[in-house]
Structures are given as C-alpha cells and as structure tokens.
Scaffold this motif. Structure first.
Motif, PDB file in Angstrom:
ATOM      1  N   PRO A 418      37.779  48.340  33.026  1.00 42.64           N
ATOM      2  CA  PRO A 418      38.166  49.175  34.177  1.00 42.64           C
ATOM      3  C   PRO A 418      38.532  48.033  35.394  1.00 42.64           C
ATOM      4  CG  PRO A 418      35.768  49.293  34.099  1.00 42.64           C
ATOM      5  CD  PRO A 418      36.134  48.678  32.722  1.00 42.64           C
ATOM      6  N   ARG A 419      39.238  48.490  36.448  1.00 44.06           N
ATOM      7  CA  ARG A 419      39.547  47.633  37.291  1.00 44.06           C
ATOM      8  C   ARG A 419      39.876  48.345  38.695  1.00 44.06           C
ATOM      9  NH1 ARG A 419      44.633  43.490  37.987  1.00 44.06           N
ATOM     10  NH2 ARG A 419      43.823  42.136  39.865  1.00 44.06           N
ATOM     11  N   LEU A 420      39.338  48.014  39.809  1.00 43.53           N
ATOM     12  CA  LEU A 420      39.123  48.766  41.040  1.00 43.53           C
ATOM     13  C   LEU A 420      39.334  47.969  42.100  1.00 43.53           C
ATOM     14  CD1 LEU A 420      39.147  51.127  42.970  1.00 43.53           C
ATOM     15  CD2 LEU A 420      36.563  50.884  42.821  1.00 43.53           C
ATOM     16  N   ARG A 421      40.487  48.133  42.950  1.00 46.28           N
ATOM     17  CA  ARG A 421      40.638  47.077  44.029  1.00 46.28           C
ATOM     18  C   ARG A 421      41.462  47.693  45.419  1.00 46.28           C
ATOM     19  NH1 ARG A 421      44.285  47.142  40.158  1.00 46.28           N
ATOM     20  NH2 ARG A 421      46.513  47.113  40.545  1.00 46.28           N
ATOM     21  N   LEU A 422      40.753  47.327  46.430  1.00 44.06           N
ATOM     22  CA  LEU A 422      41.614  47.819  47.798  1.00 44.06           C
ATOM     23  C   LEU A 422      42.062  46.631  48.347  1.00 44.06           C
ATOM     24  CD1 LEU A 422      41.608  50.366  49.732  1.00 44.06           C
ATOM     25  CD2 LEU A 422      39.533  49.680  50.514  1.00 44.06           C
ATOM     26  N   ALA A 423      43.274  47.024  49.269  1.00 42.71           N
ATOM     27  CA  ALA A 423      43.621  45.909  50.059  1.00 42.71           C
ATOM     28  C   ALA A 423      44.122  46.575  51.398  1.00 42.71           C
ATOM     29  CB  ALA A 423      45.053  45.384  49.536  1.00 42.71           C
ATOM     30  N   TRP A 424      43.967  45.904  52.489  1.00 39.28           N
ATOM     31  CA  TRP A 424      44.358  46.331  53.767  1.00 39.28           C
ATOM     32  C   TRP A 424      45.193  45.593  54.431  1.00 39.28           C
ATOM     33  CZ3 TRP A 424      41.550  45.424  58.667  1.00 39.28           C
ATOM     34  CH2 TRP A 424      42.203  46.258  59.760  1.00 39.28           C
ATOM     35  N   ARG A 425      46.345  45.543  54.934  1.00 43.30           N
ATOM     36  CA  ARG A 425      47.243  44.883  55.490  1.00 43.30           C
ATOM     37  C   ARG A 425      47.513  45.553  57.027  1.00 43.30           C
ATOM     38  NH1 ARG A 425      49.706  45.996  50.947  1.00 43.30           N
ATOM     39  NH2 ARG A 425      49.402  44.228  49.335  1.00 43.30           N
ATOM     40  N   PRO A 426      46.650  44.982  57.904  1.00 43.44           N
ATOM     41  CA  PRO A 426      46.923  45.461  59.465  1.00 43.44           C
ATOM     42  C   PRO A 426      48.400  45.113  60.147  1.00 43.44           C
ATOM     43  CG  PRO A 426      45.154  43.816  59.092  1.00 43.44           C
ATOM     44  CD  PRO A 426      45.582  44.056  58.084  1.00 43.44           C
ATOM     45  N   LEU A 427      48.819  43.877  59.792  1.00 44.85           N
ATOM     46  CA  LEU A 427      50.001  43.185  60.062  1.00 44.85           C
ATOM     47  C   LEU A 427      50.517  42.744  58.907  1.00 44.85           C
ATOM     48  CD1 LEU A 427      48.598  41.464  63.166  1.00 44.85           C
ATOM     49  CD2 LEU A 427      49.824  43.816  63.089  1.00 44.85           C
ATOM     50  N   ASP A 428      52.023  42.565  58.748  1.00 43.54           N
ATOM     51  CA  ASP A 428      52.817  41.907  58.029  1.00 43.54           C
ATOM     52  C   ASP A 428      52.406  40.490  58.125  1.00 43.54           C
ATOM     53  OD1 ASP A 428      54.611  41.158  56.124  1.00 43.54           O
ATOM     54  OD2 ASP A 428      56.307  41.490  57.404  1.00 43.54           O
ATOM     55  N   TYR A 433      41.389  41.905  50.900  1.00 39.03           N
ATOM     56  CA  TYR A 433      41.279  42.717  49.867  1.00 39.03           C
ATOM     57  C   TYR A 433      39.762  42.507  49.217  1.00 39.03           C
ATOM     58  CZ  TYR A 433      42.011  38.186  47.166  1.00 39.03           C
ATOM     59  OH  TYR A 433      42.208  36.936  46.874  1.00 39.03           O
ATOM     60  N   SER A 434      39.356  43.447  48.216  1.00 37.97           N
ATOM     61  CA  SER A 434      38.121  43.462  47.614  1.00 37.97           C
ATOM     62  C   SER A 434      38.412  44.383  46.367  1.00 37.97           C
ATOM     63  CB  SER A 434      36.931  43.813  48.502  1.00 37.97           C
ATOM     64  OG  SER A 434      35.864  43.871  47.863  1.00 37.97           O
ATOM     65  N   GLY A 435      37.747  43.871  45.480  1.00 32.14           N
ATOM     66  CA  GLY A 435      37.852  44.750  44.232  1.00 32.14           C
ATOM     67  C   GLY A 435      36.606  44.265  43.088  1.00 32.14           C
ATOM     68  N   TYR A 436      36.602  45.194  42.217  1.00 33.71           N
ATOM     69  CA  TYR A 436      35.509  45.054  40.975  1.00 33.71           C
ATOM     70  C   TYR A 436      36.463  45.236  39.672  1.00 33.71           C
ATOM     71  CZ  TYR A 436      31.875  46.723  37.499  1.00 33.71           C
ATOM     72  OH  TYR A 436      31.429  46.795  36.494  1.00 33.71           O
ATOM     73  N   ALA A 437      35.985  44.280  38.692  1.00 27.37           N
ATOM     74  CA  ALA A 437      36.669  44.531  37.303  1.00 27.37           C
ATOM     75  C   ALA A 437      35.807  43.971  36.357  1.00 27.37           C
ATOM     76  CB  ALA A 437      37.902  43.230  37.222  1.00 27.37           C
ATOM     77  N   GLU A 438      35.920  44.554  35.144  1.00 32.93           N
ATOM     78  CA  GLU A 438      35.099  44.101  33.851  1.00 32.93           C
ATOM     79  C   GLU A 438      36.053  43.338  32.869  1.00 32.93           C
ATOM     80  OE1 GLU A 438      32.888  47.560  32.524  1.00 32.93           O
ATOM     81  OE2 GLU A 438      31.869  47.878  34.424  1.00 32.93           O
ATOM     82  N   ALA A 439      35.363  42.618  32.250  1.00 35.54           N
ATOM     83  CA  ALA A 439      36.147  41.808  31.247  1.00 35.54           C
ATOM     84  C   ALA A 439      35.324  41.407  29.941  1.00 35.54           C
ATOM     85  CB  ALA A 439      36.577  40.640  31.738  1.00 35.54           C
ATOM     86  N   PHE A 440      35.906  41.219  28.881  1.00 36.70           N
ATOM     87  CA  PHE A 440      35.185  40.841  27.788  1.00 36.70           C
ATOM     88  C   PHE A 440      35.840  39.631  26.974  1.00 36.70           C
ATOM     89  CE2 PHE A 440      38.616  43.705  25.912  1.00 36.70           C
ATOM     90  CZ  PHE A 440      38.575  43.198  24.583  1.00 36.70           C
ATOM     91  N   THR A 484      32.590  41.529  37.532  1.00 37.43           N
ATOM     92  CA  THR A 484      32.885  40.786  38.728  1.00 37.43           C
ATOM     93  C   THR A 484      33.357  41.453  39.828  1.00 37.43           C
ATOM     94  OG1 THR A 484      33.658  38.811  36.985  1.00 37.43           O
ATOM     95  CG2 THR A 484      34.423  38.816  39.599  1.00 37.43           C
ATOM     96  N   TRP A 485      32.819  41.219  41.102  1.00 41.86           N
ATOM     97  CA  TRP A 485      33.360  41.565  42.515  1.00 41.86           C
ATOM     98  C   TRP A 485      33.956  40.236  43.116  1.00 41.86           C
ATOM     99  CZ3 TRP A 485      33.187  46.320  44.509  1.00 41.86           C
ATOM    100  CH2 TRP A 485      32.402  47.182  44.015  1.00 41.86           C
ATOM    101  N   GLU A 486      35.188  40.519  43.705  1.00 43.99           N
ATOM    102  CA  GLU A 486      35.775  39.631  44.328  1.00 43.99           C
ATOM    103  C   GLU A 486      36.533  40.053  45.497  1.00 43.99           C
ATOM    104  OE1 GLU A 486      39.364  36.033  43.354  1.00 43.99           O
ATOM    105  OE2 GLU A 486      38.425  37.540  41.820  1.00 43.99           O
ATOM    106  N   SER A 487      36.563  39.333  46.585  1.00 40.27           N
ATOM    107  CA  SER A 487      36.918  39.535  47.975  1.00 40.27           C
ATOM    108  C   SER A 487      37.807  38.606  48.457  1.00 40.27           C
ATOM    109  CB  SER A 487      35.935  39.871  48.962  1.00 40.27           C
ATOM    110  OG  SER A 487      35.086  41.281  48.479  1.00 40.27           O
ATOM    111  N   GLY A 488      38.564  38.799  49.412  1.00 39.63           N
ATOM    112  CA  GLY A 488      39.413  37.487  49.913  1.00 39.63           C
ATOM    113  C   GLY A 488      40.553  38.113  50.836  1.00 39.63           C
TER     114      GLY A 488
END
Length: 659
Positions: A418-428, A433-440, A484-488
């Motif tokens: 699975p993979r879940l991510r959320l991004a917010w763009r207050p301005l152009d 962004y931040s998200g969670y993903a599993e891999a194998f 994995t959790w990743e934010s940027g």
C-alpha cells in the motif's frame, strides 16, 4: 483456483475500455509537446508537483552524451552508489541503504534483474539512451518487487527525438572516447518517418561499436580489462489511427571481455584469475498505445528479455516473458479532480545453467500483479481565497509469485504494497507533502534453490582441512519487506527552486548468506531487521544564462536487534554544479564538485574527498554537437562505500554529426 482468478483478472485489465473522456492534463514540455510521464507517479505531471525526489538526465546533458558506462552516467548523483571497478559486467546500484536487490532497474519498461555471483544485473549501452529518471523512495505500490530504495528507468532514443522540424529522414554519427581506458567507439543511427496507406510510420536503426582496454582508477591503480561492445537498437511505430499506435523495438547488447572472474575486484590474482567472458542481453517488445488525449492513455506490451553470461566452463541464461498493461485517466468532478494510474502484469522468468555453472539453479518463477493508484485534488490557493490545494493519494499493488526448481521444490507468496500520501500547496510554487509506503523484494531463485558447490575446501595446516562448501536450498525464504515514512517540501519562485525530503524506513527479513565453514554449508536466511533514515535535497538557481545547483544526500542505519550501525550506506555527499550558457556560439561551460565526508568503505575507514569535473557542450550549428567532460581533475584517490576504488582522471569526448 486463486491463481486462475488472479490471472483472469489481470488479462481482463489488459483490454482497454474507452470510459469517460476528461479535460486536458497540464503538460511538461521537455523536447516535444508530449507530457513527461514521471517515474514514481506513472502519470504525466509537472515534476515539480510530484511528491518525491526525482533526478532526470536527458541526452543533451554531457553526463549522458559522453558516458560509456553507468558509473559515468549515474555515479555523480548524491546518494546513488555504483559498485565495481569500472567494468560494465561489475556494475550494481544501491540507493537509500538498499543494494542491488532493493533498487529496481527498468530498460524501456522491461525489468532488468539477472542475479549471479559478483556480476552486474543490467547491461546497456548509454549511447542508445535519450533519458534516465531516478525516482527515490519505496515504490512497490506501482512497480512491485525490488522497488524498496527507488526505481531507475532507462529510456532509449526514438526517431522523433532526432528528427528536426520539417524533416522526414536523417542520419547521425556519434563518435566517443575515454582516456582512462583508451576507449574508442562509434554509433550510427538512421531514422525517418513516412505516410503509408495504414497511417504514419516511423523507425530508427542504431548500431554501436566500441573497444577498450585496462581501466585506470583513482590514483593510478589499474583494473585489468580488455573489452569490445556491440550494440543495436531497432524501433518503429505505426499510427493506425489518430489516437492509436502500434510499436515494436529490439535492444541488443553484446560484450566480449577478458577480465577477472570477479569483475568487482580491482586486480587479478591466483584466487581471481583472468577469464574470457561474453555477456549478451536482448530486450524485445511489441505494443499498442491508445491515447485519445493527454488525459487518457492505455498501453499494452508483450515483452521478452534474455540475458546470457558465457564463460569457458559455465553458462548462465535468464529469459523473461511478460505481458503488461499500464494506463492513466483524469476525471473532473467540478470541485474535485481525480487522477487514476492503473495496470496489470503477467510474467515468467526462467533460469538455465550450463556446464559447471554454480549458484545459478535451474528454476522458474511466475508473477502476477495488479495495481491502482488514485490521486484526489481539491481546493484553491490562499491568494485565491481558499485554504490551499490538497492532494490525497491512495494506492496499492497486489503481487503473487510462485517459484519452482527442477527438483520440484516450490515457494509461493503474496504481497500487498500500500501507499498513502498527502500534499498541501498553499500557493502556486510551494508544496509540503508526507506519506507512508510499504515495499518488498522477493528472494532470487539462487537464494531459494542453489545447491551446488560454493567454494572448494582448503587445508590451513598439514593436519586439518576444511571440507568443500555447498549451498543448501531454502524454499521457505520470506520476502524482504520495508515500511517507510517520508516527508518533504518543494518550492519554486523566480530563479530559485528547492526540493528536500526526509525518510525513515523499518526493514524486516533481510536475506543474507549464513556460511558454516566447518560444516561445509552456505544457506540464505532471513536474518536481520534494520532501521534506515536519511535525507535528499536539491537547490537550484537559474538567473539568465547562469545555472547553479546543489544536491545533498545522506543515509544512516542500524541493526534493530543489536543496535550496531550498518555499514556500506551513504555518507554525507554533496554535488555542486555551475553552468554558464553563451547564446551566440551555443556553448555551455560547466563545473561539478563532488564532496563526501569520511566514511566506512568495506572493512576499512576511508577519508572524505573533494573531486572536481569540468564539462563543455557546444553546438556550432544544427548538424554538429560536441560534449567534453574531464572527470576527477586532480586524480584524487577516493573510495565508494562498498570499498571499491573510485574513478580516476579521465577525458570523455563525444562528437555527433547529423544530416
């Protein structure tokens, strides 16, 4: 029954359905008006809006136009390690703490993953490439097994990339050389397009040949090598309708070399003698693309890949036959925009050893997969009276594999990524962004079933000898997995751009070899759990003809059971670049600095280093292009984290003539 249902569903998804047509997607113009499909999203998008760290190298960059080996193409990217001593057969990649098994390599969409001993797992000629994308992060939700540290996608050149506006046919001769190995090579390309009764047709035929000798490494050490490379690329397509295209391609690679048995070692000796080796790789595909507009596409491909490694007393061959379909579609729901990426894959890989080949058992593995990724976009920017634009991404991929060897030993596994991510763009121009993903990573057939002799016994004294050592099969191996959790963030304003991310990965069931010298056995087992963390960052500044860039990366890790630090990761690395473009002579001069702090290199501690490269790209007219790159100007001695000696001073040259 489950397997039949899975395969039937996959075949159903391989048949496109027109569905609802959508508004036009925003596109990113690279060299043509076609949108850039970003690795890591499987959909066309502006790379600045993709919630990941992405490096793109195109054929006009001296890093690609002068490269004869993957080390020269990718070895300068921060956080990406190229193992080996410069020999093509010893090239392997590591990214974000994951080695060759945890980094997925694709060539025109075809998986490259032969695994045997110290040899590399992909074979390609950079002279045939038009673009490379390096997507970092856990991407098994889109690409399946091996995509734990990232995905590296190599795309070969097409006729449309070389034809100039108004042209219907042409030719191109590219000459290249490298001083560190006395290499000379040439690639001849013929290409064109024409109207037929069935529709517009286009095609390209490229033939390459190069010859090289011993490789000079940093500080003057020499890696013995005598190699000749022949490459071929044949591609063509037919527009059977305004929105439909049939296409086919064949990429062939053959290298004949004399080099040490272990090509990742610097020198030959009694335990690593020189031997003749022939490596061939063929990737063939037939496909159909349906694209009524840039908002919708479905592509179906039948692929065949074969890699063969032939030595005087051993042969190893892997053949892979696959059927895959991938697509994307964008829907407008008024206040909500929905972008879907979806696909299915069926795949069979077969290993066949010959003569005295060991560690490469006769075995097959069948894989079936389905994936779906949905990105929902809603909201308005702050300066338009909203609270910002939001992206919610939800995706998952189902993989099932069944492996069996010639003795009937079987292994079956299913994996949901699975993979879940959320991004917010207050301005152009600004995104958080931040998200969670599993891999194998699935075990290789060698790890599951190898049962031949690993190495010969030896006698440390006249009174005692160790027995011959044999691999012990372990068909119960579990896949390696990661969470994995990743934010940027991504920021773009005027001439400035910044992209950075931090990731934290928990990996389980690492597969390692347990060697018992007294018992004479070697067995692959799930033995370790790891915690990996680090960051990637890219900063750019482009005022007018000047372009400056800074790339940073670092990966740290520890064993979660013992608490001990993990070696062979990535020290703090920086790539600094400065380019200036002179418009009137169409000349670009550049400097690259590569820097790293002291780090573990194999079993030793290596000092930090600072390396300097100079490069030039000049196109005096539409028919002539030349690129030069002087690598490691001061011939600094330096080591990569795997312990291999870095590249030495070398002048790389490319001259292209087109008519």
């Amino acid at each position: 029954m489950k397997r039949a249902l899975c395969c039937g569903t996959a075949l159903a998804l391989l048949i496109p359905s027109p569905g609802l047509l959508a508004d036009t997607l925003p596109t990113e113009r690279v060299e043509t008006s076609a949108p850039l499909v970003v690795t890591g999203t499987r959909a066309p998008t502006d790379p600045a809006r993709a919630p990941l760290i992405l490096d793109v190298i195109d054929r006009h960059d001296p890093a690609l136009s002068t490269a004869g080996r993957i080390e020269e193409l990718l070895g300068d990217l921060p956080g990406l390690q190229v193992a080996g001593q410069g020999r093509r057969n010893g090239q392997t990649l590591s990214l974000r703490g994951f080695g060759r098994g945890g980094v997925l390599v694709r060539l025109d969409g075809v998986r490259q993953d032969i695994t045997t001993g110290h040899l590399g797992n992909f074979f390609l000629d950079p002279a045939l490439l038009r673009e490379v994308q390096v997507a970092r992060g856990a991407l098994s939700s889109l690409y399946g097994g091996n995509a734990m540290g990232g995905v590296i996608s190599f795309e070969t050149v097409e006729a449309a990339d070389l034809l100039r506006p108004g042209e219907t046919r042409g030719g191109r001769l590219a000459l290249r050389g490298a001083s560190d190995r006395n290499e000379l090579g040439a690639t001849l390309s013929l290409f064109g397009r024409t109207d037929t009764t069935l529709g517009e047709a286009d095609g390209l035929l490229a033939l390459g040949r190069s010859k090289s000798g011993d490789i000079r490494r940093a500080g003057g050490d020499t890696a013995p090598d005598d190699a000749s490379l022949d490459s071929l690329l044949a591609k063509g397509g037919l527009e059977i309708a305004p929105d439909q295209r049939l296409f086919a391609s064949w990429q062939h690679y053959r290298e004949d070399s004399t080099q040490p048995a272990n090509p990742q070692a610097l020198a030959d000796n009694a335990s690593n003698p020189l031997r003749d080796r022939r490596v061939t790789s063929d990737n063939v595909q037939l496909g159909h693309r349906w694209q009524p507009d840039v908002a919708t596409r479905w592509e179906t491909r039948l692929t065949f890949a074969r890699q063969a490694i032939d030595e005087p007393t051993a042969e190893r061959t892997q053949a892979r036959l696959g059927l895959q379909g991938d697509g994307y579609h964008r829907l407008e729901h008024g206040w909500l925009t929905q972008t879907l990426a979806f696909g299915a894959e069926l795949d069979r890989a077969r290993q066949r050893p010959g003569d005295d080949a060991s560690g490469f058992p006769e075995a097959d593995i069948d894989t079936a997969a389905l994936y779906l990724d949905d990105t929902l976009t809603v909201g308005r920017y702050l300066d338009s009276g909203g609270v910002g634009e939001f992206d919610l991404g939800l995706g998952a991929r189902f993989d099932h594999y069944r492996a069996e060897d010639s003795a009937g030993r079987e292994s079956r596994e299913t994996q949901v990524s699975p993979r879940l991510r959320l991004a917010w763009r207050p301005l152009d121009g600004l995104m958080l962004y931040s998200g969670y993903a599993e891999a194998f990573r699935a075990p290789t057939l060698s790890e599951l079933y190898a049962d031949e002799r690993h190495f010969a016994g030896f006698c440390p004294s006249p009174f005692f000898c160790f027995p011959d050592n044999f691999w012990v099969p372990n068909p119960d191996l579990r896949p390696e997995t990661s969470r994995t959790w990743e934010s940027g963030l991504a920021w773009q304003t005027g001439d400035w751009g910044l992209r950075a991310s931090y990731f934290d990965t928990r990996a389980d069931d690492f597969i390692d070899s347990e060697v018992d010298v007294l018992a004479g056995t070697t067995r692959a087992a799930n033995v370790a759990r790891a915690h990996l963390w680090g960051f990637d960052a890219r900063l750019s500044w482009s005022p007018g003809p000047l372009h400056a860039q800074l790339g940073l990366a670092e990966v740290s890790g520890r064993d979660r059971d013992s608490g001990d630090p993990l070696g062979r990761l990535t020290p703090l690395e920086a790539l600094v670049g400065l380019d200036y473009h002179f418009a009137s002579p169409n000349l670009t001069l550049g400097w690259r600095g590569r820097f790293a702090e002291s780090h573990d290199a194999g079993d030793a501690r290596a000092p930090g280093y600072g390396l300097h490269d100079l490069q030039l790209a000049w196109a005096p007219n539409a028919s002539v292009e030349t690129s030069l790159k002087l690598r490691n100007l001061a011939d600094k001695t330096w080591y990569r984290p795997d312990g291999s000696l870095g590249d030495g001073r070398s002048l790389l040259v490319n001259l292209s003539l087109q008519w």
